[in-house]
Scaffold this motif. Structure first.
Motif, PDB file in Angstrom:
ATOM      1  N   GLN A  55      -4.650  11.004  -1.081  1.00 10.54           N
ATOM      2  CA  GLN A  55      -5.334   9.870  -0.462  1.00 10.54           C
ATOM      3  C   GLN A  55      -6.506  10.359   0.375  1.00 10.54           C
ATOM      4  OE1 GLN A  55      -2.895   7.367   1.990  1.00 10.54           O
ATOM      5  NE2 GLN A  55      -4.487   5.845   2.315  1.00 10.54           N
ATOM      6  N   SER A  97       0.780   9.472  -5.144  1.00  9.12           N
ATOM      7  CA  SER A  97       0.997  10.804  -4.574  1.00  9.12           C
ATOM      8  C   SER A  97       2.004  11.606  -5.374  1.00  9.12           C
ATOM      9  CB  SER A  97       1.448  10.699  -3.115  1.00  9.12           C
ATOM     10  OG  SER A  97       0.452  10.094  -2.316  1.00  9.12           O
ATOM     11  N   SER A 103       0.885   4.111  -2.736  1.00 10.91           N
ATOM     12  CA  SER A 103       0.616   5.485  -2.293  1.00 10.91           C
ATOM     13  C   SER A 103       1.695   6.440  -2.768  1.00 10.91           C
ATOM     14  CB  SER A 103       0.510   5.537  -0.763  1.00 10.91           C
ATOM     15  OG  SER A 103      -0.624   4.865  -0.312  1.00 10.91           O
ATOM     16  N   GLU A 120       0.833  -1.208   0.000  1.00 11.83           N
ATOM     17  CA  GLU A 120       0.000   0.000   0.000  1.00 11.83           C
ATOM     18  C   GLU A 120       0.868   1.259   0.000  1.00 11.83           C
ATOM     19  OE1 GLU A 120      -3.010   0.243   2.941  1.00 11.83           O
ATOM     20  OE2 GLU A 120      -4.161  -1.457   2.161  1.00 11.83           O
TER      21      GLU A 120
END
Length: 587
Positions: A524, A518, A514, A510
């Motif tokens: 998020q 990002s 991310s 994850e």
């Protein structure tokens, strides 16, 4: 919850910017999520000025248009094409100059530009009411009195009211802060500690309240004292129901409350001012001149103010007269008992209802009102009579009338304070920092908590409106709120035992995803795992996981996917003019 900055300053004489005030409140636990500049007329009539029509003649290329010369002061003359049927030479009018943005009653804002209309130059616009947001008429342009000077700003004529509105994300436990008075109490405490300034809180004066006569007495009987520990009431005769004065409408509209009439507006005003819900009945519709607080038979039909017929539960507390139910206590009014334009005499109710009863009734009927929002969380049981006097004086000020019965109070003795044993030494251990005892004492005193010292133990008396402060840990939290959570230093070292993970690491995957998203401009989002049932109307009930006692109808089931939460996040951002949105979520 919305709080008016101007209204707040009625209670506490602060000389702070709205940003400073918002920061102080946020740091004390009342998180200010948004600060909005409010204008009673959108746009504040900026760029609109008074002009005098010097000349009017027919447009050579259009039957319904006129060519005008308008003096806007200082010798400035504008050529304006006008389509209003009532425009004429010699009139004083409202002019929107080139570059002015207009905010009409309906439709999108638009900016005035210098243009050609049917071949003729137009250097502005002569305005009607609806075009500038001061009314709804479009029959013709606004014509002002002849003595209005050319060049005068329109804002000076229509008295634009401005304010700042603080939107506070109130947590469910802070029932005491659900009013301007409650917020001002916290603000006073944090200002005293942070800025070393001891301010005085100012409540509206009710010493002038008096009973004028006893010509219209309503008897009060409470059959269910568990559900209604306190009920107060009085009558006011000879009132005139009409539109509220502008100052009152401005205050309510600033916080998003729609004005209705002067009686209802006065009760709403006191609700948002003091946190005490009130209800006004048409006293002439109270059968037998008697108010009975009780439950009724299971399945009794009752039509609420919204015109919906509801089947009552035997656990619903009702306000009844000698013949019939009139309102669902603390939740919603009835269709036939409220104040109307023909009302002359009113019965004014101020009560303290059991929060559990109100919460269950509101959930049972799927109702959520400003009153139930406060009653179900627990209001101040000792403010009912004061709020009743405050509302009565306000109604007399704006609607006339005479108080025609003595206040009847079913619980005239004060409700006792909560008793809490508190150890400063144990508090310091919980906090993880040494806070001087005199600092703790000062903070608790500012929060109206009385202290009796017995060696190392303090016996505290917590006001009954602080329903969330029942234990020593709650008191520690109160001290920390005012002292400042940010003042507690983070330890430089943390002791932990690292572990080896040879297996599949979900968190690592994850985090990698991310980082990738990002770095490409995505943000998020994390949404509530509870959601609204209406989003899943297409799903059969057997596949829905329902919450037995939901916080609200909007959080009544477990979500089945991430889509609707993401759409809610998009909607919330778009409403705040945030349009470049790229979101991702895990679930």
């Amino acid at each position: 919850m919305k709080i008016s900055y101007n209204w707040l300053k009625d209670f506490i004489d602060i000389d702070l910017s709205v940003e400073q005030t918002a920061n102080l409140l946020t740091n004390s636990g009342l998180e200010v999520e948004n600060v909005e500049f409010y204008e009673s007329i959108k746009g504040g009539l900026k760029g609109l000025i008074v002009g005098e029509v010097i000349e009017k003649k027919k447009h050579p290329n259009a039957d319904k248009l006129s060519l005008t010369k308008v003096d806007i002061g200082n010798g400035t003359m504008l050529s304006i094409v006008c389509g209003a049927p009532n425009v004429d030479a010699g009139q004083k009018v409202i002019v929107a100059t080139v570059g002015t943005t207009l905010h009409p009653v309906s439709g999108e804002p638009f900016t005035i530009k210098k243009s050609k209309i049917r071949g003729e130059i137009s250097e502005g616009m002569i305005c009607a009411e609806d075009e500038i947001g001061v009314g709804y008429s479009h029959d013709g342009i606004i014509v002002l009195p002849q003595d209005t000077p050319a060049g005068m700003p329109a804002a000076d004529i229509f008295k634009v009211y401005t304010d700042y509105v603080l939107e506070i994300g109130l947590t469910p436990n802070r029932a005491d802060a659900m009013s301007h008075w409650g917020v001002s109490r916290d603000l006073k405490a944090v200002i005293h500690h942070k800025l070393n300034t001891d301010l005085t809180l100012q409540l509206p004066d009710t010493t002038s309240f008096k009973t004028d006569n006893n010509d219209f007495v309503i008897d009060i009987e409470v059959e269910n004292q568990e559900a209604c520990p306190r009920y107060c009431g009085l009558t006011i005769t000879g009132v005139q129901v009409k539109e509220s004065p502008q100052w009152l409408k401005n205050r309510l509209q600033a916080i998003g409350v729609r004005p209705i009439n002067n009686i209802v507006d006065a009760t709403n005003y006191v609700l948002h001012e003091l946190g005490q819900p009130l209800h006004a009945f048409d006293a002439d519709k109270i059968a037998g001149k008697k108010v009975i607080v009780k439950t009724v038979k299971e399945g009794t039909s009752f039509v609420t103010l919204d015109g919906i017929e509801r089947k009552l539960s035997s656990k619903d507390l009702m306000i009844c007269d000698a013949e019939k139910p009139m309102t669902i206590a603390g939740v919603f009014g009835g269709l036939n008992s409220g104040v109307s334009e023909n009302t002359v005499n009113i019965f004014l109710e101020s009560a303290y209802f059991n929060p559990v009863w109100i919460r269950k009734t509101a959930k049972r009927h799927g109702l959520s009102t400003d009153a139930s929002f406060r009653f179900e969380r627990g209001i101040d049981p000792n403010i009912t009579v004061y709020a009743l006097k405050r509302a009565a004086l306000l109604i007399q000020e704006i609607a006339g009338g005479k108080v025609s019965m003595d206040i009847k109070d079913t619980h005239p003795s004060p409700f006792p304070a909560f008793k809490v044993a508190f150890s400063p030494r144990r508090a310091q251990q919980l906090i993880g920092k040494t806070i001087e005892e005199n600092t703790m004492e000062s903070i608790l005193s500012d929060l109206e908590i009385k202290i009796e010292k017995q060696n190392e133990c303090w016996n505290l008396e917590v006001p009954p409106y602080r329903v969330d402060v029942q234990r020593e840990a709650d008191v520690v939290e109160e001290i920390l709120r005012i002292y400042g959570f940010n003042e507690i230093e983070t330890p430089e070292k943390f002791a932990f035992t690292p572990g080896l993970h040879d297996k599949f690491d979900k968190n690592k995957i994850e985090n990698t995803i991310s980082d990738l998203l990002s770095s490409n401009g995505f943000m998020q989002i994390m949404n509530n795992s509870l959601t609204n049932r209406k989003y899943y109307d297409y799903v059969d009930n057997q596949y829905i996981v329902k919450i037995l006692n939901p916080i609200s109808s909007e959080l009544s089931i477990m979500r089945q996917n991430l889509l609707f939460g993401a759409l809610e996040s998009i909607s919330a951002n778009l409403k705040r003019q945030k349009k470049n949105l790229k979101f991702y979520a895990f679930g």
